[in-house]
Design an enzyme around this catalytic site. Structure first.
Site, PDB file in Angstrom:
ATOM      1  N   ASP B  55       0.834  -1.201   0.000  1.00  0.00           N
ATOM      2  CA  ASP B  55       0.000   0.000   0.000  1.00  0.00           C
ATOM      3  C   ASP B  55       0.873   1.258   0.000  1.00  0.00           C
ATOM      4  OD1 ASP B  55      -2.489   1.622   0.747  1.00  0.00           O
ATOM      5  OD2 ASP B  55      -1.211   1.956   2.499  1.00  0.00           O
ATOM      6  N   GLU B 126      -1.625  -5.115  -4.278  1.00  0.00           N
ATOM      7  CA  GLU B 126      -0.741  -4.402  -3.341  1.00  0.00           C
ATOM      8  C   GLU B 126       0.285  -5.355  -2.735  1.00  0.00           C
ATOM      9  OE1 GLU B 126      -3.473  -0.691  -1.727  1.00  0.00           O
ATOM     10  OE2 GLU B 126      -3.512  -2.565  -0.605  1.00  0.00           O
TER      11      GLU B 126
END
Lengths: 236, 236
Positions: B55, B126
């Site tokens: 992220d 991610e």
């Protein structure tokens, strides 16, 4: 092309020495100068773009450091600790320790605004990270001095349960995933001060109860509810 | 120590080929395997920690790409574009294009949940970024194939005003800086459909009016107000 006068460059060199960065060959002095220029000096050439990059740099380094230092911890715990590590308060504290304000160009009047101090110190610190990252496009100028700071601060947070801020961490999650804020409902069950279960809190996301908890104060009950929600819903 | 069977390793190699990664010498196959393992397969060994790292990786790469591609744009514009680039919807779209679901280990039942699809695809994407970043501790395995995707998507967002989501960007800012959400107040000024100023919206942060704007729909008026707030308050 911006040429720095020798006095400014000397100033920036001292700043990096304070961070403990000895090998500064790859540093972009132009970016570093920008990182330490507040918008009150120039609306065009200031630290804002670098702060935007630096905000992601600190989040990534904090994630790596937490994973390396506490490989057995849950992601919920990581998120809770990181939300404190990357907060304006923590970053301003780091900046304050290095006396970063001495190298930051800003208008006299603004510098005396005590309330804004935490924000511009944190912003300048992030911009500094952005400038160092963009100088080499890797973490070589960042991690050698930032890692020890983060490791020490993470250890403080990790070992002190009262510091753990699950409310912030939960809010970050509900915001990211659902674009809404969690709501807390607190009732006082007992007037007895110091009673562990004096307050009872529930935390809701729209019509869904996420968690509940008790505490001696309203705030502690909310934190307990947020922690419950964090481990039962977010990272279950 | 986890040893991958040769079938799984072959599968992961094909996955990286699809991304266009030819030099895979520094790839940690163990991390890559973890990145493509959903929590329904293992509560302990799954992609969650890597997603936490990834992220931050996507946010940092997006910031760099925007700064390199649009050096003259304001930080407000960067933040608005990035909030779309790193959204679950965009990341799931990238994952979908690579057919990432074919390499993701997950329970059959969960894989058929259409509503959750965007979230687990984005999460796995991610995590993949996290695994590649942590393989080398730099962006060498990430930027060669991710940059072109981000540049193309950023160009689409940049050139299409209707795609610009200032509400999300403003909310991200008020959350980060003030821990509260902006409030919108909308009034219908005219019943005429298609009338440019049919709706008037104001956006407030507690007692402070941040901005205002008009639009043909309620949503467009809110976006206009958010944009006004963004440029007059956040990045003034």
């Amino acid at each position: 092309m911006v040429f720095l006068d020798s006095r400014r460059k000397k100033q920036l060199q001292i700043c990096l020495q304070k961070l403990g960065l000895s090998d500064t060959k790859s540093v972009s002095w132009k970016l570093l100068d920008l990182a330490l220029t507040h918008p009150t000096i120039s609306r065009e050439h200031n630290y804002q773009q670098l702060e935007f990059v630096g905000d992601s740099v600190i989040r990534l380094v904090a994630a790596e450091v937490l994973l390396e230092t506490y490989p057995q911890e849950s992601v919920g715990e990581f998120a809770a600790i990181r939300s404190i590590l990357v907060s304006d308060r923590t970053l301003a504290e780091f900046a304050e320790n290095y006396g970063l304000d001495r190298y930051l160009l800003m208008s006299e009047g603004f510098a005396q605004d005590k309330i804004g101090r935490v924000y511009w110190l944190a912003d300048a610190f992030e911009a500094l990270l952005g400038a160092l990252y963009l100088s080499s496009h890797n973490m070589d100028l960042v991690r050698p001095w930032l890692d020890p700071l983060l490791i020490q601060k993470a250890a403080e947070i990790h070992s002190d349960p009262a510091r753990q801020n699950y409310k912030d961490a939960l809010q970050e999650w509900t915001q990211g995933e659902h674009k809404i804020l969690p709501q807390y409902r607190v009732i006082e069950q007992d007037k007895n001060q110091g009673y562990e279960q004096r307050f009872f809190a529930e935390v809701w996301l729209k019509d869904r109860k996420l968690g509940a908890g008790y505490g001696r104060s309203k705030k502690m009950a909310e934190q307990a509810a947020a922690k419950d929600a964090f481990f039962s819903v977010v990272y279950s």
